[in-house]
Design a protein around this motif. Sequence first.
Motif, PDB file in Angstrom:
ATOM      1  N   HIS B 105      37.786  32.199  38.139  1.00  0.00           N
ATOM      2  CA  HIS B 105      39.040  32.824  37.716  1.00  0.00           C
ATOM      3  C   HIS B 105      38.810  34.284  37.353  1.00  0.00           C
ATOM      4  O   HIS B 105      37.761  34.658  36.836  1.00  0.00           O
ATOM      5  N   GLU B 106      39.843  35.094  37.641  1.00  0.00           N
ATOM      6  CA  GLU B 106      39.730  36.525  37.399  1.00  0.00           C
ATOM      7  C   GLU B 106      39.844  36.881  35.927  1.00  0.00           C
ATOM      8  O   GLU B 106      39.278  37.860  35.472  1.00  0.00           O
ATOM      9  N   ASN B 107      40.649  36.121  35.201  1.00  0.00           N
ATOM     10  CA  ASN B 107      40.778  36.376  33.769  1.00  0.00           C
ATOM     11  C   ASN B 107      41.062  35.078  33.015  1.00  0.00           C
ATOM     12  O   ASN B 107      40.797  34.001  33.552  1.00  0.00           O
ATOM     13  N   GLU B 108      41.615  35.167  31.806  1.00  0.00           N
ATOM     14  CA  GLU B 108      41.703  34.039  30.891  1.00  0.00           C
ATOM     15  C   GLU B 108      42.010  32.682  31.542  1.00  0.00           C
ATOM     16  O   GLU B 108      43.029  32.534  32.201  1.00  0.00           O
ATOM     17  N   VAL B 109      41.157  31.709  31.284  1.00  0.00           N
ATOM     18  CA  VAL B 109      41.460  30.329  31.653  1.00  0.00           C
ATOM     19  C   VAL B 109      42.319  29.765  30.526  1.00  0.00           C
ATOM     20  O   VAL B 109      42.014  29.910  29.343  1.00  0.00           O
ATOM     21  N   LYS B 110      43.460  29.170  30.907  1.00  0.00           N
ATOM     22  CA  LYS B 110      44.415  28.704  29.896  1.00  0.00           C
ATOM     23  C   LYS B 110      44.375  27.197  29.695  1.00  0.00           C
ATOM     24  O   LYS B 110      44.762  26.699  28.652  1.00  0.00           O
TER      25      LYS B 110
END
Lengths: 171, 336
Positions: B105-110
């Motif tokens: 993932h490019e940013n925050e994993v939610k």
Amino acid sequence: PVLQNVELLTKLLQLNQAPELTTDESDEDTDDMADELGVPADPIDPQEIYDLIAHISDPEHPLTLGQLAVVNLKDIEVHDEGYKDRMAEVIVKITPTITHCSLATLIGLGIRVRLERALPARFRITIFVKEGSHQSENQVNKQLNDKERVAAACENDQLLGVISKMLSTCK
Amino acid sequence: MPIQLAKSLKLHRDKVWSIDCSNGMLATGSTDRSVKIIDASQYKLLDELDNTVHKKAVRSVAWRPNSYVLAAGSFDSTISIWNREGEEEMDNSWEMELLAIIEGHENEVKSVAWSHDGAYLASCSRDKSVWIWESDEMGEEYECISVLQEHSQDVKHVVWHPYLQLLASSSYDDTIRIWREYDDDWESAAVLNGHEGTVWSSDFEKSETQLRICSGSDDASVKVWKYVRDDEEEQQEWICEATLPAVHTRAVYSVSWSEDGHIASAGSDGKLVIYREAQPGQWKIVDQQELCHGVHEVNVAKWIKINGKTMLATGGDDGYINLWNWDTSSTSNKNN
């Protein structure tokens, strides 16, 4: 007054019983007696909110948000009864200096961080861009009030650095 | 018997974002970057995962079914996979060892979630995508088998169906998407439109006879959606069957559908609410608890099972995990 005394008495009786709720290391703030008895402290008013955020520096001008009229006393709404154990709400409408101001989100975030740090936990903070003051109002508003995005932004060191600079002029 | 607090545990120094329970073991994830493992029947802290593994908040935790494998998704954009060390020794010591770190993932994993059979791990992120991962037997290697990119904004939450290979994702674009396996790949099966704000979470009904899902949104509402039909090679048809009685005054961050058919919801207003279906498609509030984490927001509410008993677990901005007793049998003669 009679009713109030009855309430006080009930509260006092409850105080004498061991509180059940926090069974583990209760490192909650030690409440003062007045608060335990349900007597409200002074509610927070719009002027206090204004004083907290007016001295934030604009990220690109050498002026504060108050001086630039990005934040205005009349655009601050507070619902607070002063009780520590009841929810309260503050709504701040900001007026970005120019309609396409790409820094509106950053300014809003700075205000939110300032208020989250300064206000008690009972406050729910809503920040809006004033109607008609920004091209992408809805987008900015949604972002500023998304708890998860704000939390993630607060873990971004670079962003936090910029915000710290903006807040360094606060008293 | 109304909702009753059974235990309040101060486990974290900051916001609790996520709770998952399996085999009576609770796992929790927090802004303080730690993950804690608790024996829920004894309220005993068994282990704290190495909190230097994630550089930012742990947003989501999920146990792989029938195992002691745990996935943790973080704002640092990675997912860590853990397993209980020395499980076969059957002693009482608990230590979770790091098996793998998944990047992509490019940013925050939610959010992270395992399929019912443990075959797939789904993850979602602010990068607008949902990824489906498959692992080897040991759970050490993870291969991404599909990247689903139909959402136009952050994907906030993923959840699998309890029996089917069906995934639901909730998004900042105000929709829920249903995904299914098709020809060795994954595809969007339906888009559920109706919420007027970010959808924070959803949960499938635990039923073998009908297919429904509930959702909680920033618009302060909880909705129930029903699968209607699936024409060959067409999109599945789902309808919004009900909007539950309006009781929340702010964003609903979490919904959970119990095995016996109750929906629980919680959110920014600090309320924990339980609903029951009185008539098909008609829901009633059967119980609610105000200020269930004091004046703090509640990020997660989940039905859990401990020694065969159903309870509710909530996690709040105060760093607490609260466990609630609620007697489901009492609802039939209440509020009717």
